[in-house]
Design a protein around this motif. Structure first.
Motif, PDB file in Angstrom:
ATOM      1  N   ALA A 243     -17.633  -6.244 -46.456  1.00 36.83           N
ATOM      2  CA  ALA A 243     -19.056  -6.190 -46.154  1.00 36.83           C
ATOM      3  C   ALA A 243     -19.450  -7.473 -45.427  1.00 36.83           C
ATOM      4  N   ASP A 244     -20.399  -7.337 -44.552  1.00 36.71           N
ATOM      5  CA  ASP A 244     -20.969  -8.472 -43.830  1.00 36.71           C
ATOM      6  C   ASP A 244     -22.419  -8.589 -44.288  1.00 36.71           C
ATOM      7  N   ILE A 245     -22.654  -9.470 -45.260  1.00 34.71           N
ATOM      8  CA  ILE A 245     -23.974  -9.628 -45.875  1.00 34.71           C
ATOM      9  C   ILE A 245     -24.780 -10.633 -45.054  1.00 34.71           C
ATOM     10  N   GLY A 246     -25.935 -10.194 -44.560  1.00 32.52           N
ATOM     11  CA  GLY A 246     -26.709 -11.017 -43.635  1.00 32.52           C
ATOM     12  C   GLY A 246     -26.046 -10.981 -42.274  1.00 32.52           C
ATOM     13  N   CYS A 247     -25.772  -9.789 -41.788  1.00 33.25           N
ATOM     14  CA  CYS A 247     -24.940  -9.595 -40.592  1.00 33.25           C
ATOM     15  C   CYS A 247     -25.569 -10.101 -39.305  1.00 33.25           C
ATOM     16  N   GLY A 248     -26.883 -10.280 -39.283  1.00 35.35           N
ATOM     17  CA  GLY A 248     -27.517 -10.710 -38.039  1.00 35.35           C
ATOM     18  C   GLY A 248     -27.202  -9.738 -36.921  1.00 35.35           C
ATOM     19  N   MET A 249     -26.844 -10.261 -35.776  1.00 41.01           N
ATOM     20  CA  MET A 249     -26.561  -9.411 -34.615  1.00 41.01           C
ATOM     21  C   MET A 249     -25.171  -8.789 -34.668  1.00 41.01           C
ATOM     22  N   GLY A 250     -24.392  -9.115 -35.711  1.00 42.26           N
ATOM     23  CA  GLY A 250     -23.132  -8.421 -35.934  1.00 42.26           C
ATOM     24  C   GLY A 250     -21.872  -9.103 -35.461  1.00 42.26           C
ATOM     25  N   ARG A 251     -21.942 -10.403 -35.152  1.00 40.18           N
ATOM     26  CA  ARG A 251     -20.722 -11.045 -34.620  1.00 40.18           C
ATOM     27  C   ARG A 251     -19.579 -11.004 -35.619  1.00 40.18           C
ATOM     28  N   TRP A 252     -19.854 -11.211 -36.918  1.00 35.18           N
ATOM     29  CA  TRP A 252     -18.763 -11.198 -37.904  1.00 35.18           C
ATOM     30  C   TRP A 252     -18.353  -9.773 -38.242  1.00 35.18           C
ATOM     31  N   THR A 253     -19.286  -8.835 -38.199  1.00 38.18           N
ATOM     32  CA  THR A 253     -18.916  -7.425 -38.366  1.00 38.18           C
ATOM     33  C   THR A 253     -17.901  -7.058 -37.297  1.00 38.18           C
ATOM     34  N   ARG A 254     -18.213  -7.401 -36.061  1.00 38.12           N
ATOM     35  CA  ARG A 254     -17.324  -7.067 -34.941  1.00 38.12           C
ATOM     36  C   ARG A 254     -15.979  -7.779 -35.081  1.00 38.12           C
ATOM     37  N   THR A 255     -16.017  -9.018 -35.514  1.00 35.75           N
ATOM     38  CA  THR A 255     -14.773  -9.755 -35.717  1.00 35.75           C
ATOM     39  C   THR A 255     -13.914  -9.073 -36.778  1.00 35.75           C
ATOM     40  N   MET A 256     -14.524  -8.673 -37.887  1.00 29.92           N
ATOM     41  CA  MET A 256     -13.756  -7.985 -38.939  1.00 29.92           C
ATOM     42  C   MET A 256     -13.152  -6.690 -38.407  1.00 29.92           C
ATOM     43  N   GLN A 257     -13.922  -5.954 -37.616  1.00 34.95           N
ATOM     44  CA  GLN A 257     -13.391  -4.723 -37.026  1.00 34.95           C
ATOM     45  C   GLN A 257     -12.210  -5.017 -36.112  1.00 34.95           C
ATOM     46  N   LEU A 258     -12.341  -6.043 -35.292  1.00 37.25           N
ATOM     47  CA  LEU A 258     -11.286  -6.364 -34.319  1.00 37.25           C
ATOM     48  C   LEU A 258      -9.996  -6.839 -34.978  1.00 37.25           C
ATOM     49  N   ILE A 259     -10.095  -7.430 -36.167  1.00 35.42           N
ATOM     50  CA  ILE A 259      -8.862  -7.876 -36.831  1.00 35.42           C
ATOM     51  C   ILE A 259      -8.319  -6.834 -37.803  1.00 35.42           C
ATOM     52  N   GLY A 260      -8.923  -5.641 -37.787  1.00 34.71           N
ATOM     53  CA  GLY A 260      -8.320  -4.529 -38.501  1.00 34.71           C
ATOM     54  C   GLY A 260      -9.031  -4.005 -39.731  1.00 34.71           C
ATOM     55  N   ALA A 261     -10.225  -4.472 -40.035  1.00 35.22           N
ATOM     56  CA  ALA A 261     -10.945  -3.918 -41.185  1.00 35.22           C
ATOM     57  C   ALA A 261     -11.206  -2.434 -40.936  1.00 35.22           C
ATOM     58  N   LYS A 262     -10.849  -1.600 -41.900  1.00 34.27           N
ATOM     59  CA  LYS A 262     -11.004  -0.155 -41.733  1.00 34.27           C
ATOM     60  C   LYS A 262     -12.454   0.272 -41.807  1.00 34.27           C
ATOM     61  N   ASP A 263     -13.223  -0.412 -42.647  1.00 33.97           N
ATOM     62  CA  ASP A 263     -14.615  -0.027 -42.853  1.00 33.97           C
ATOM     63  C   ASP A 263     -15.416  -1.272 -43.219  1.00 33.97           C
ATOM     64  N   VAL A 264     -16.473  -1.549 -42.487  1.00 36.25           N
ATOM     65  CA  VAL A 264     -17.315  -2.712 -42.746  1.00 36.25           C
ATOM     66  C   VAL A 264     -18.743  -2.225 -42.961  1.00 36.25           C
ATOM     67  N   LEU A 265     -19.349  -2.617 -44.070  1.00 34.69           N
ATOM     68  CA  LEU A 265     -20.768  -2.363 -44.284  1.00 34.69           C
ATOM     69  C   LEU A 265     -21.524  -3.584 -43.788  1.00 34.69           C
ATOM     70  N   SER A 266     -22.418  -3.382 -42.825  1.00 34.97           N
ATOM     71  CA  SER A 266     -23.236  -4.457 -42.270  1.00 34.97           C
ATOM     72  C   SER A 266     -24.603  -4.405 -42.939  1.00 34.97           C
ATOM     73  N   VAL A 267     -24.990  -5.517 -43.573  1.00 38.68           N
ATOM     74  CA  VAL A 267     -26.215  -5.565 -44.366  1.00 38.68           C
ATOM     75  C   VAL A 267     -27.143  -6.651 -43.823  1.00 38.68           C
TER      76      VAL A 267
END
Length: 187
Positions: A1-25
């Motif tokens: 999970a990306d808590i306090g995701c803002g514009m999503g830079r860390w969500t995208r980073t987690m996806q790019l390094i292979g996270a199967k599912d990310v909840l952006s909050v």
């Protein structure tokens, strides 16, 4: 999970390094809208109230990111506890906060933040961000800070980014939190 995701830079980073599912909050509508461009798994909620409002998230995630968020709330410990609530036993939480040794805990930063928040509108604030970024002489600054800025500019020292300056100025709260305090929270 990306808590306090803002514009999503860390969500995208987690996806790019292979996270199967990310909840952006995030609580911000614009943040959720931005992040939803590349992640449909989003939750708009107050990150301070995850345990009360979303008990289904208890111990749900192997990895939780709360980057640059807790120190910008009125209660950093509560923000941490709310995010930690979502971590599975044996999982990990990745958190970044400002440390007392950094620039956020200086007299100059306090002066700049007070001035920034005294400005009347967005245009004035953005002009002041440019002023800080360009390391311009300012009669409100201590003399040594002005001299250091002159020297940094003369030597061509890297300035960072304007978005970094804005990020440092904009939040109403910008706590610095010592490592031993964070270690206490982890216990």
């Amino acid at each position: 999970a990306d808590i306090g995701c803002g514009m999503g830079r860390w969500t995208r980073t987690m996806q790019l390094i292979g996270a199967k599912d990310v909840l952006s909050v995030d609580i911000s509508e614009s943040a959720i809208k931005s992040t939803s461009r590349f992640n449909k798994n989003i939750l708009r909620t107050n990150i301070m109230k995850i345990p009360e409002e979303h008990p289904e998230l208890k111990e749900k995630f192997d990895f939780v990111n709360i980057w640059g968020v807790a120190m910008c709330t009125h209660d950093p410990l509560k923000a941490f506890e709310s995010a930690a609530f979502t971590v599975k036993p044996g999982g990990a939480i990745f958190m970044m906060v400002y440390a007392p040794e950094g620039p956020h805990n200086t007299k100059l930063c306090t002066i700049q933040r007070k001035k920034f928040h005294s400005l009347r509108n967005v245009d004035e604030r953005l002009c002041y961000v440019d002023h800080i970024f360009e390391r311009k002489w300012d009669s409100d600054y201590p003399l040594m800070d002005n001299i250091k800025n002159l020297l940094r500019n003369f030597l061509g020292r890297h300035k960072g980014s304007k978005i970094g300056v804005l990020d440092m100025m904009e939040p109403f709260y910008n706590w610095v939190i010592p490592a031993d305090v964070i270690q206490g929270w982890m216990k």
